[in-house]
Design an enzyme around this catalytic site. Structure first.
Site, short mmCIF file in Angstrom:
data_model
loop_
_atom_site.label_atom_id
_atom_site.label_comp_id
_atom_site.label_asym_id
_atom_site.label_seq_id
_atom_site.Cartn_x
_atom_site.Cartn_y
_atom_site.Cartn_z
N ASP A 1 -15.91 -3.48 -1.14
CA ASP A 1 -15.45 -3.13 0.21
C ASP A 1 -16.66 -2.90 1.09
OD1 ASP A 1 -12.93 -3.16 -0.94
OD2 ASP A 1 -12.94 -1.00 -1.30
N ASP B 1 0.86 -1.19 0.00
CA ASP B 1 0.00 0.00 0.00
C ASP B 1 0.89 1.24 0.00
OD1 ASP B 1 -2.00 -1.82 0.18
OD2 ASP B 1 -2.78 -1.15 2.11
#
Length: 244
Positions: free
Chosen positions: A131, A10
């Site tokens: 998500d 990330d």
């Protein structure tokens, strides 16, 4: 079919970080050389990598492009990329640069035709991010929660030809609470699209459980903090995943 392990990189401000519950103010920095981190994962046996441009997810456009490009050039396997990919030009640009798959979340909810067209034109290359916060789809870097359930979202793309659904339980992400295996399996069983698990992987037991359910349609699992904190050994995870 064996489970694919996707080590996560990330990116925030060009650095390798992990967030807690998607909160940009709760970032732990793990390194400032993303390409070197990608090579460490490759040396441990990883053939797939999951990258997220965190700044891009909030900005709605690529912010850590330079870091992503360095990862793609360095990593010998497949790179899956998400974060701020919201139009056709961005999709095409990343494929041209060598990304194997692009992950579309916010745009999948707001502009499903974009996903359908891209899935048609780039077979096997489009992943839809589902998500969830309390079962509802979260978008814009998880800052907004919609009124669409994850099951409904999955069914919208059933016939679109997307490669996979990436399911993240936002409430567990980066917290090492354990993956929400039950919700992941429920989603996989409710759709014909392969599902990638993400969020909360704490160690070997999560890999074991997901590998057992590969037959239910779970294609892979993304793991980040557990690897960086040393709670999960990548080579061991790959071994367990291969055995199924």
């Amino acid at each position: 079919m064996s489970l694919i392990i996707f080590p996560a990189i990330d990116l925030k401000g060009g650095q390798v970080v992990r967030l807690a519950e998607g909160d940009m103010d709760r970032a732990t920095i793990y390194g400032n050389d993303p390409a070197a981190q990608a090579m460490l994962f490759a040396q441990a046996g990883a053939q797939h990598l999951h990258c997220v441009d965190l700044d891009g997810a909030f900005a709605g456009r690529a912010v850590n492009a330079e870091a992503v490009e360095s990862i793609v050039k360095t990593f010998p396997g497949h790179v899956q990329l998400g974060g701020g990919i919201r139009d056709r030009a961005a999709i095409e640009r990343w494929f041209d640069l060598g990304v194997s798959r692009v992950v579309i979340g916010t745009a999948a909810l707001e502009n499903p035709d974009l996903v359908r067209e891209a899935a048609r034109d780039f077979p096997g290359g489009i992943v839809v991010a589902v998500d969830a916060r309390d079962g509802m789809v979260a978008t814009k870097g998880w800052a907004d929660v919609s009124t669409v359930s994850i099951i409904d979202m999955a069914h919208r793309f059933e016939d679109a030809g997307v490669a996979a659904l990436l399911f993240t339980d936002v409430g567990r992400d980066g917290l090492l609470k354990g993956c929400n295996v039950e919700a992941t399996v429920d989603l996989a069983r409710s759709t014909d699209i392969p599902v990638i698990a993400s969020g909360g992987v704490a160690g070997v037991s999560d890999i074991h459980m997901l590998a057992i359910h590969a037959k239910d349609g779970i294609e892979g699992v993304i793991t980040g903090r557990a690897l960086y904190d040393g709670r999960l050994d990548l080579a061991t995870a790959l071994e367990i995943a291969a055995k199924g």
